[in-house]
Scaffold this active site. Structure first.
Site: not given
Length: 384
Positions: A118, A121, A153, A236
């Protein structure tokens, strides 16, 4: 649901990996995680929350809850290198991508062929994600991407990245953002692992030096990336912390077991005979029960909700604070033994590593400060 739980438990007992997951060797970790994902695919358990028309299990919310509980109870990691593809990128593609994008990427995620990371950030845009500044300038049929992402990550083993970039300036900060599929083998990408204080290096910095990304890799519409990124919320549905809270409950029970066997602070009696430690262990067990009740309440609430509400921030905040308290309790129970791996039920537990890693619980997924702001503003209706 009793039969379903037994089906899940039986399958996991028969197929879950028996060897420990590698963490020091990135290549070995990648192969381990992809092999386990392939095993789930072959067994019919891949994409537990994905619609069946896209190759998933199409399970109900309650069945997802059961799966996550049994998965954690089997001692399997709640987050591995396949996590982003299964829980973020894949669901976003299902909701927003073209049929061509779906037909290529979705089967590869489920079958354990590709790993995703991802790219959200940035050093100046963490909790305030809409302040991102990594830019993508249009050049013919490609975007040229320049900038930096951080805390990415598994970027060092990823094949693709869900990448948010700024394609237009002006307007509000939520406008002008685009969601791209970025091939991590593209020229101009530099991945630098970040070693954290627990000794691991699963986080990375990613630098982009005029990286060319085809316009055909835009998911959704150009400049509408914020809306695209938020679409994953509908997948989710409140089960995000189920595995984590089950693992925390297991850890508390393990600590109680250890406290009966190890020597306490006075050097004479078992640790559990120490009144203060016994009280903290009992409190931890009670708090785990409260956390489980909050999880079940959230799942029940989401059964009839269009999308999860801000109440999920209460669960995130409570879990993060409790994880740190339990980690500190573990070190106090173990004393000097907490500085080395301890045998427990035929495996070694790195308690000091767990303690150091616990501090990240109040940062990852939105800091505790941000969660408190959300609760105050959207749940309690307090003035800003």
């Amino acid at each position: 649901m009793v039969d379903f739980r037994e089906e899940v438990r039986t399958w996991l007992n028969e197929h879950a990996p028996t060897e420990p997951r590698p963490r020091a060797d990135a290549a070995a970790m990648r192969e381990f995680d992809l092999a386990w994902q392939r095993e789930q695919w072959e067994g019919g358990w891949a994409g537990i929350a994905w619609p069946d028309e896209y190759g998933g299990r199409g399970s109900s919310l309650v069945q997802q809850l059961i799966w996550h509980e049994e998965y954690a109870r089997a001692g399997l990691p709640s987050m591995d290198a396949c996590f982003v593809g299964l829980n973020h990128a894949g669901p976003t593609l299902i909701a927003q991508a073209t049929e061509e994008q779906k037909s290529f990427h979705l089967p590869r995620i489920l079958r354990g062929q590709d790993i995703w990371c991802q790219g959200f950030s940035e050093p100046g845009a963490g909790s305030d994600l809409a302040s991102l500044s990594t830019k993508a300038e249009l050049d013919g049929d490609h975007f040229v991407v320049t900038g930096q992402k951080i805390w990415t990550s598994f970027a060092m083993v990823a094949d693709y990245q869900e990448l948010l970039v700024r394609t237009t300036r002006g307007g509000t900060k939520h406008e002008g953002i685009t969601w791209l599929i970025c091939d991590m083998s593209s020229p101009g990408i530099d991945v630098r692992p970040i070693r954290t204080m627990d000794g691991q290096a699963e986080f990375c910095e990613v630098f982009y030096d005029e990286v060319r990304v085809p316009v055909s890799n835009v998911v959704g519409e150009r400049d509408a990336g914020w809306r695209v990124a938020m679409s994953t919320l509908s997948f989710e549905r409140g089960t995000a912390f189920t595995a984590s809270q089950v693992q925390l409950a297991r850890l508390v029970e393990q600590l109680i077991e250890i406290a009966r066997d190890c020597t306490g602070p006075d050097g004479r009696r078992p640790a559990i005979a120490d009144e203060e430690l016994a009280c903290r262990l009992a409190t931890a067990r009670a708090e785990v029960s409260a956390l489980r009740a909050m999880t079940y309440a959230g799942v029940c609430r989401n059964l009839t909700a269009v999308q999860p509400g801000p109440e999920g921030s209460m669960l995130k905040l409570y879990y993060a604070d409790m994880a740190k308290r339990v980690a500190r309790l573990a070190m106090d129970v173990l004393g000097a033994d907490g500085l080395r791996s301890t045998p427990l039920r035929e495996r070694l537990v790195d308690w000091s590593g767990y303690y150091l890693h616990s501090f990240g619980a109040s940062i990852g997924g939105g800091t505790s400060e941000i969660q408190r702001n959300i609760i105050g503003d959207r749940v309690l209706g307090l003035p800003r």
